[in-house]
Design a protein around this motif. Structure first.
Motif, mmCIF file in Angstrom:
data_model
loop_
_atom_site.group_PDB
_atom_site.id
_atom_site.type_symbol
_atom_site.label_atom_id
_atom_site.label_comp_id
_atom_site.label_asym_id
_atom_site.label_seq_id
_atom_site.Cartn_x
_atom_site.Cartn_y
_atom_site.Cartn_z
ATOM 1 N N SER A 96 0.849 -1.187 0.000
ATOM 2 C CA SER A 96 0.000 0.000 0.000
ATOM 3 C C SER A 96 0.887 1.241 0.000
ATOM 4 N N SER A 128 -3.779 4.056 -0.801
ATOM 5 C CA SER A 128 -4.669 4.307 0.339
ATOM 6 C C SER A 128 -4.025 5.328 1.248
ATOM 7 N N ARG A 130 -3.791 7.091 5.378
ATOM 8 C CA ARG A 130 -3.341 6.497 6.637
ATOM 9 C C ARG A 130 -4.419 5.710 7.348
ATOM 10 N N THR A 133 -5.130 2.563 5.538
ATOM 11 C CA THR A 133 -3.952 1.699 5.558
ATOM 12 C C THR A 133 -3.839 0.938 6.865
ATOM 13 N N ALA A 145 3.208 -1.248 4.009
ATOM 14 C CA ALA A 145 2.649 0.039 3.589
ATOM 15 C C ALA A 145 3.684 1.137 3.777
ATOM 16 N N LEU A 147 4.109 5.130 4.387
ATOM 17 C CA LEU A 147 3.246 6.114 5.024
ATOM 18 C C LEU A 147 3.965 7.442 5.115
#
Length: 415
Positions: A96, A128, A130, A133, A145, A147
């Protein structure tokens, strides 16, 4: 029927002799004959015709041989696939990324490096923010992921910081501050502007960084229209609805009507980039991906500091002080920008970066032409010291020089 029965049958068919097949399989001949007869009873057909010297396949045996070989091959492929998956060389990885991460050159670089290193791992990517996610990571729909939020690690998850980048101002091309080519913009100069916020609820990290920068500059930003994605926010900037602050990597998105300007001050807003995964994830592919990304981030940080760290040797074509190319018999120590060749037949060496200077550390003395860059001088004999010079700093070199001078002058005459 077991796989060993198929292996026994294929071995006898290929050898044409039960005794030789037993030797090939590493078993005795009577148990092998017993297993072949048991296989024939299970199939209800004779697979071999017994001859005075050996055996030959029957029609049923020839029909069964191809299928037995294919079954053994498929079983071997399954074993190798299981081993590769256990090593993390094969499998699936669901990744992600936030909307701004693909514009940072680090993210596509490490993804491409992982695909090159593990070509049998299928990689699926999705976008996506936060909040979504975190939910998908906890639910197991996503493995790893990226971020943009510097947050404390939630329960069961691990957050690894990678990089930080400055944020820049995105202005309409007709804006007065956009017409000053190359000039950095103070945040205070945007006090009268309308700010466009994006992903305020689902991914507030960049929004919070923008508001904090305005507060440090002494004003509260006047918020205008909100956008669900940063690309939508930039489109609103292009149409003149306001200004916004975006990560510097977003300048790669050349959008007509938008001009990017750097912000003044070393304490300006910065955008965080990190990676998050489940703690103690059993997937070896996930562990490999996280380790590769973290190694790449550490390497870039060392390169940014001008310190490449521990490396194994100089480049193959590194020049020496006398213009020679350095091979594996040469070791180079860089001192004040000059390269010095130290001839040695040994490969036992390493080069460590220390305050921008590469020093060669030798672990054993294995050649008469050896040198240590750490020591400023070496004692020769009992009464003389020879200082380290860029050309050569060894005791043996001094002896060779003395011997060469003596040979040129010839034998001493007696008075």
């Amino acid at each position: 029927m077991e796989l060993r029965h198929l292996r026994y049958f294929v071995a006898v068919a290929e050898e044409g002799h039960i005794t030789r097949a037993a030797e090939r399989l590493g078993i005795q001949q009577p148990p092998l004959s017993h297993q072949i007869r048991a296989l024939e009873r299970e199939l209800g057909a004779a697979l071999f015709r017994r001859l005075p010297r050996g055996v030959e396949l029957t029609e049923a045996g020839r029909a069964f041989l191809g299928h037995a070989r294919a079954c053994l091959a498929r079983a071997a492929e399954g074993v190798e696939a299981a081993k590769r998956a256990a090593r993390g060389e094969q499998g699936h990885l669901r990744l992600s990324v936030p909307p701004t991460a693909p514009f940072h050159p680090f993210v596509p670089t490490v993804i491409r490096a992982f695909r090159d290193a593990y070509p049998l791992v299928s990689l699926a990517m999705e976008e996506s923010l936060r909040t979504e996610t975190l939910e998908r990571l906890r639910g197991g729909q996503v493995d790893v992921a990226f971020l943009r939020a510097s947050i404390a690690a939630p329960e069961g998850l691990a957050v690894h910081p990678l990089r930080e980048e400055p944020m820049v101002a995105a202005l309409p091309s007709g804006h007065a501050l956009a017409r000053d080519d190359g000039r950095a913009v103070p945040v205070r100069a945007l006090a009268e502007e309308t700010f466009i916020a994006y992903a305020r609820d689902t991914g507030p990290a960049l929004y919070e960084a923008m508001v904090a920068a305005c507060l440090r500059a002494g004003f509260v930003p006047r918020l205008g229209q909100e956008a669900p994605r940063i690309t939508t926010a930039l489109s609103l900037v292009a149409t003149g609805f306001g200004v916004t602050l975006v990560p510097a990597s977003m300048q790669r998105m050349a959008l007509e009507g938008v001009t990017y300007r750097e912000l003044e001050g070393a304490d300006g807003p910065r955008a965080f980039l990190g990676i998050m995964a489940r703690r103690d994830d059993p997937s070896a592919a996930v562990r490999h991906f996280v380790a590769l990304v973290r190694r790449a981030a550490r390497g870039r940080r060392r390169a940014a500091r001008g310190c490449p760290g521990l490396r194994r040797g100089p480049p193959a074509d590194a020049p020496c002080s006398d213009g020679r190319a350095v091979g594996f018999r040469d070791r180079v120590a860089t001192d004040a920008g000059r390269a010095r060749a130290v001839s040695t037949p040994s490969r036992s060496w390493r080069t460590r970066c220390c305050a921008g200077t590469h020093l060669v550390f030798r672990w054993r003395r294995c050649s008469p032409y050896w040198a240590e860059a750490r020591r400023p001088s070496r004692r020769v004999g009992r009464s003389r010291r020879v200082s380290s010079a860029p050309g050569c700093s060894s005791r043996s070199s001094a002896r060779r020089t003395t011997a060469r001078g003596a040979s040129r002058s010839g034998p001493a005459r007696r008075g």
